[in-house]
Design a protein around this motif. Sequence first.
Motif, PDB file in Angstrom:
ATOM      1  N   THR A  30       0.851  -1.185   0.000  1.00  0.00           N
ATOM      2  CA  THR A  30       0.000   0.000   0.000  1.00  0.00           C
ATOM      3  C   THR A  30       0.889   1.239   0.000  1.00  0.00           C
ATOM      4  O   THR A  30       1.778   1.362   0.856  1.00  0.00           O
ATOM      5  N   PHE A  31       0.658   2.138  -0.944  1.00  0.00           N
ATOM      6  CA  PHE A  31       1.413   3.392  -0.967  1.00  0.00           C
ATOM      7  C   PHE A  31       0.895   4.301   0.142  1.00  0.00           C
ATOM      8  O   PHE A  31      -0.316   4.411   0.359  1.00  0.00           O
ATOM      9  N   LEU A  32       1.810   4.965   0.832  1.00  0.00           N
ATOM     10  CA  LEU A  32       1.434   5.822   1.949  1.00  0.00           C
ATOM     11  C   LEU A  32       1.259   7.280   1.541  1.00  0.00           C
ATOM     12  O   LEU A  32       0.639   8.046   2.260  1.00  0.00           O
ATOM     13  N   ASP A  33       1.829   7.655   0.414  1.00  0.00           N
ATOM     14  CA  ASP A  33       1.693   9.020  -0.119  1.00  0.00           C
ATOM     15  C   ASP A  33       1.320   8.914  -1.594  1.00  0.00           C
ATOM     16  O   ASP A  33       1.845   8.066  -2.308  1.00  0.00           O
ATOM     17  N   GLU A  34       0.420   9.765  -2.029  1.00  0.00           N
ATOM     18  CA  GLU A  34       0.050   9.848  -3.450  1.00  0.00           C
ATOM     19  C   GLU A  34      -0.312   8.477  -4.035  1.00  0.00           C
ATOM     20  O   GLU A  34       0.101   8.103  -5.126  1.00  0.00           O
ATOM     21  N   GLU A  35      -1.122   7.740  -3.299  1.00  0.00           N
ATOM     22  CA  GLU A  35      -1.480   6.374  -3.685  1.00  0.00           C
ATOM     23  C   GLU A  35      -2.057   6.304  -5.096  1.00  0.00           C
ATOM     24  O   GLU A  35      -1.681   5.437  -5.893  1.00  0.00           O
ATOM     25  N   ILE A  37      -1.584   8.296  -7.619  1.00  0.00           N
ATOM     26  CA  ILE A  37      -0.559   8.587  -8.626  1.00  0.00           C
ATOM     27  C   ILE A  37       0.333   7.369  -8.850  1.00  0.00           C
ATOM     28  O   ILE A  37       0.565   6.947  -9.989  1.00  0.00           O
ATOM     29  N   TRP A  38       0.846   6.784  -7.760  1.00  0.00           N
ATOM     30  CA  TRP A  38       1.719   5.625  -7.888  1.00  0.00           C
ATOM     31  C   TRP A  38       0.979   4.441  -8.515  1.00  0.00           C
ATOM     32  O   TRP A  38       1.522   3.747  -9.386  1.00  0.00           O
ATOM     33  N   ASN A  39      -0.255   4.214  -8.109  1.00  0.00           N
ATOM     34  CA  ASN A  39      -1.035   3.118  -8.705  1.00  0.00           C
ATOM     35  C   ASN A  39      -1.286   3.373 -10.186  1.00  0.00           C
ATOM     36  O   ASN A  39      -1.251   2.444 -11.002  1.00  0.00           O
ATOM     37  N   GLY A  40      -1.532   4.624 -10.560  1.00  0.00           N
ATOM     38  CA  GLY A  40      -1.718   4.966 -11.970  1.00  0.00           C
ATOM     39  C   GLY A  40      -0.465   4.702 -12.787  1.00  0.00           C
ATOM     40  O   GLY A  40      -0.533   4.179 -13.909  1.00  0.00           O
ATOM     41  N   LEU A  41       0.699   5.038 -12.236  1.00  0.00           N
ATOM     42  CA  LEU A  41       1.959   4.771 -12.928  1.00  0.00           C
ATOM     43  C   LEU A  41       2.186   3.274 -13.096  1.00  0.00           C
ATOM     44  O   LEU A  41       2.651   2.815 -14.145  1.00  0.00           O
ATOM     45  N   LEU A  42       1.843   2.507 -12.079  1.00  0.00           N
ATOM     46  CA  LEU A  42       1.982   1.051 -12.171  1.00  0.00           C
ATOM     47  C   LEU A  42       1.034   0.474 -13.213  1.00  0.00           C
ATOM     48  O   LEU A  42       1.401  -0.433 -13.967  1.00  0.00           O
ATOM     49  N   MET A  43      -0.197   0.998 -13.263  1.00  0.00           N
ATOM     50  CA  MET A  43      -1.154   0.531 -14.268  1.00  0.00           C
ATOM     51  C   MET A  43      -0.641   0.859 -15.669  1.00  0.00           C
ATOM     52  O   MET A  43      -0.766   0.049 -16.589  1.00  0.00           O
ATOM     53  N   HIS A  44      -0.053   2.033 -15.838  1.00  0.00           N
ATOM     54  CA  HIS A  44       0.501   2.426 -17.136  1.00  0.00           C
ATOM     55  C   HIS A  44       1.667   1.511 -17.518  1.00  0.00           C
ATOM     56  O   HIS A  44       1.837   1.171 -18.689  1.00  0.00           O
ATOM     57  N   TYR A  45       2.453   1.107 -16.525  1.00  0.00           N
ATOM     58  CA  TYR A  45       3.579   0.204 -16.792  1.00  0.00           C
ATOM     59  C   TYR A  45       3.075  -1.133 -17.330  1.00  0.00           C
ATOM     60  O   TYR A  45       3.621  -1.678 -18.278  1.00  0.00           O
ATOM     61  N   PHE A  64       5.926   3.202   0.868  1.00  0.00           N
ATOM     62  CA  PHE A  64       4.875   2.190   0.919  1.00  0.00           C
ATOM     63  C   PHE A  64       5.105   1.245   2.087  1.00  0.00           C
ATOM     64  O   PHE A  64       6.179   1.206   2.675  1.00  0.00           O
ATOM     65  N   ARG A  65       4.032   0.517   2.394  1.00  0.00           N
ATOM     66  CA  ARG A  65       4.126  -0.502   3.432  1.00  0.00           C
ATOM     67  C   ARG A  65       3.742  -1.837   2.831  1.00  0.00           C
ATOM     68  O   ARG A  65       2.889  -1.909   1.946  1.00  0.00           O
ATOM     69  N   VAL A  66       4.390  -2.878   3.338  1.00  0.00           N
ATOM     70  CA  VAL A  66       4.063  -4.242   2.944  1.00  0.00           C
ATOM     71  C   VAL A  66       3.525  -4.925   4.194  1.00  0.00           C
ATOM     72  O   VAL A  66       4.196  -4.978   5.226  1.00  0.00           O
ATOM     73  N   ASP A  67       2.286  -5.382   4.091  1.00  0.00           N
ATOM     74  CA  ASP A  67       1.610  -6.057   5.195  1.00  0.00           C
ATOM     75  C   ASP A  67       1.475  -7.531   4.885  1.00  0.00           C
ATOM     76  O   ASP A  67       1.270  -7.921   3.728  1.00  0.00           O
ATOM     77  N   CYS A  75       6.328  -3.793   7.069  1.00  0.00           N
ATOM     78  CA  CYS A  75       7.583  -3.157   6.683  1.00  0.00           C
ATOM     79  C   CYS A  75       7.239  -1.890   5.906  1.00  0.00           C
ATOM     80  O   CYS A  75       6.429  -1.932   4.979  1.00  0.00           O
ATOM     81  N   ILE A  76       7.828  -0.784   6.321  1.00  0.00           N
ATOM     82  CA  ILE A  76       7.622   0.488   5.616  1.00  0.00           C
ATOM     83  C   ILE A  76       8.908   0.815   4.869  1.00  0.00           C
ATOM     84  O   ILE A  76       9.999   0.770   5.439  1.00  0.00           O
ATOM     85  N   VAL A  77       8.760   1.128   3.582  1.00  0.00           N
ATOM     86  CA  VAL A  77       9.906   1.374   2.713  1.00  0.00           C
ATOM     87  C   VAL A  77       9.769   2.756   2.091  1.00  0.00           C
ATOM     88  O   VAL A  77       8.686   3.123   1.631  1.00  0.00           O
ATOM     89  N   GLN A  78      10.870   3.502   2.084  1.00  0.00           N
ATOM     90  CA  GLN A  78      10.897   4.772   1.364  1.00  0.00           C
ATOM     91  C   GLN A  78      12.015   4.704   0.342  1.00  0.00           C
ATOM     92  O   GLN A  78      13.162   4.409   0.677  1.00  0.00           O
ATOM     93  N   VAL A  79      11.641   4.953  -0.902  1.00  0.00           N
ATOM     94  CA  VAL A  79      12.584   4.904  -2.018  1.00  0.00           C
ATOM     95  C   VAL A  79      12.992   6.337  -2.341  1.00  0.00           C
ATOM     96  O   VAL A  79      12.140   7.164  -2.671  1.00  0.00           O
ATOM     97  N   PRO A  80      14.281   6.665  -2.245  1.00  0.00           N
ATOM     98  CA  PRO A  80      14.711   8.030  -2.571  1.00  0.00           C
ATOM     99  C   PRO A  80      14.378   8.392  -4.024  1.00  0.00           C
ATOM    100  O   PRO A  80      14.428   7.528  -4.901  1.00  0.00           O
TER     101      PRO A  80
END
Length: 127
Positions: A30-35, A37-45, A64-67, A75-80
């Motif tokens: 689950t994306f924690l910010d701009e969900e 937008i990120w989901n739209g980019l993944l759908m476009h990919y 994002f977090r992985v549950d 686990c919460i991950v931040q990608v620079p």
Amino acid sequence: MSSLTPLLAKQIEELRLIISSLFPGKERLTFLDEEDIWNGLLMHYVDPAIDLTVAKKPQYPARFRVDINASDICCIVQVPSEYEGRLTTTAPTFAVKGNQITRTEQERWKDLIETQLKEIGDSESVE
């Protein structure tokens, strides 16, 4: 993905790999910010026919977090923003969270993640 920067395209590609490695129905990203937008980019990919104007470029780095459904721990991950796919240059940050997790368990998870990242980073430098 041609209208995306090379860095963002690489990040989207790696996010797709992470998502495809999750066990359906048992693990969730689950994306924690701009969900949206990120989901739209993944759908476009997945389907480049999807209009990229709908999938805006994110203002913030991917976070994002992985549950795991059967666990209280996530686990919460931040990608620079400048992450280019190599852990030896700009590695994502990781945090393990949970309602019942102790400080000792958090430290154990942190050490495990750091060890695994170092091993991956070492294998990158061999290439």
